[in-house]
Design a protein around this motif. Structure first.
Motif, mmCIF file in Angstrom:
data_model
loop_
_atom_site.group_PDB
_atom_site.id
_atom_site.type_symbol
_atom_site.label_atom_id
_atom_site.label_comp_id
_atom_site.label_asym_id
_atom_site.label_seq_id
_atom_site.Cartn_x
_atom_site.Cartn_y
_atom_site.Cartn_z
ATOM 1 N N ALA A 183 -29.228 -95.861 -125.912
ATOM 2 C CA ALA A 183 -29.138 -96.875 -124.848
ATOM 3 C C ALA A 183 -30.153 -96.587 -123.738
ATOM 4 O O ALA A 183 -30.797 -97.516 -123.227
ATOM 5 N N TYR A 184 -30.318 -95.318 -123.378
ATOM 6 C CA TYR A 184 -31.274 -94.950 -122.328
ATOM 7 C C TYR A 184 -32.707 -95.280 -122.745
ATOM 8 O O TYR A 184 -33.473 -95.853 -121.973
ATOM 9 N N LYS A 197 -33.722 -97.466 -124.987
ATOM 10 C CA LYS A 197 -33.894 -98.918 -125.064
ATOM 11 C C LYS A 197 -34.046 -99.543 -123.677
ATOM 12 O O LYS A 197 -34.763 -100.521 -123.518
ATOM 13 N N ALA A 198 -33.398 -98.958 -122.675
ATOM 14 C CA ALA A 198 -33.444 -99.510 -121.314
ATOM 15 C C ALA A 198 -34.696 -99.105 -120.548
ATOM 16 O O ALA A 198 -34.999 -99.715 -119.520
ATOM 17 N N THR A 199 -35.431 -98.098 -121.017
ATOM 18 C CA THR A 199 -36.542 -97.575 -120.221
ATOM 19 C C THR A 199 -37.923 -97.707 -120.853
ATOM 20 O O THR A 199 -38.909 -97.407 -120.189
ATOM 21 N N LYS A 249 -35.729 -95.381 -112.752
ATOM 22 C CA LYS A 249 -35.958 -95.317 -114.187
ATOM 23 C C LYS A 249 -37.449 -95.444 -114.431
ATOM 24 O O LYS A 249 -38.106 -96.291 -113.837
#
Length: 180
Positions: free
Chosen positions: A98-99, A101-103, A171
């Motif tokens: 998840a991290y 994919k978000a960054t 981020k």
């Protein structure tokens, strides 16, 4: 204690630190030039096969998962019960996915790291990798600092991770940070 003594102590505590005689206060020196490793693959070598394998695991995970954003392959490198010490990412393999994919976007997998790797070292079940990290300060001045990641390896997978990230840090996609 007399009021005059308290006032003196309060004034002394708030005053700038005195510069010793003969020493001139100067602004920070010009940034030191940080050189990335010219041959990243040479840094993966070790006379100890386990240490070489651990360094290769971390290097390949960086290339494939963190740099290329290929989260479909994260399970090849990361343990399901992965322990994350970065306060901005959730625990476990799912938290890392998840991290990532978000960054960062998905990119082609390369045979090298584009972020400027300085060194990778292994001892026992731990691998530390250091990078030059170009940044811009509040005044718009560019500078280079250093980023470290520490990984613990267990059963052929990355089981735990530490880095200096603070909860208040924005981020970032570290892959966009190139040396000037």
């Amino acid at each position: 204690m007399a009021l005059s003594s308290l006032l003196f102590l309060a004034a002394a505590a708030s005053a700038p630190a005195a510069v010793p005689p003969g020493v001139t206060a100067t602004p920070p020196a010009a940034p030191v030039v940080v050189l990335a490793a010219k041959d990243q693959r040479a840094l993966l070598a070790s006379a100890d096969r386990k240490l070489a394998a651990n360094k290769r695991l971390v290097f390949d995970m960086y290339r494939i998962v963190l740099q290329a954003g290929d989260t479909d392959r994260a399970h090849e490198f990361i343990a399901t019960d992965y322990i994350q010490h970065n306060p901005n990412a959730a625990q476990g393999l799912a938290g890392l996915i998840a991290y990532v994919k978000a960054t960062r976007p998905v990119r082609p997998v390369l045979d090298h790291l584009e972020i400027p790797m300085i060194h990778i070292m292994a001892e026992g079940d731990y691998v530390t990798i250091a990078f030059a990290r170009p940044e811009t300060d509040a005044a718009g001045q560019r500078y280079v600092t250093t980023w470290f990641d520490l990984f613990r390896i267990a059963h052929g997978r990355i089981a735990e991770h530490w880095d200096p990230m603070l909860r208040s840090d924005r981020k970032i996609d570290p892959n966009k940070q190139k040396l000037p």
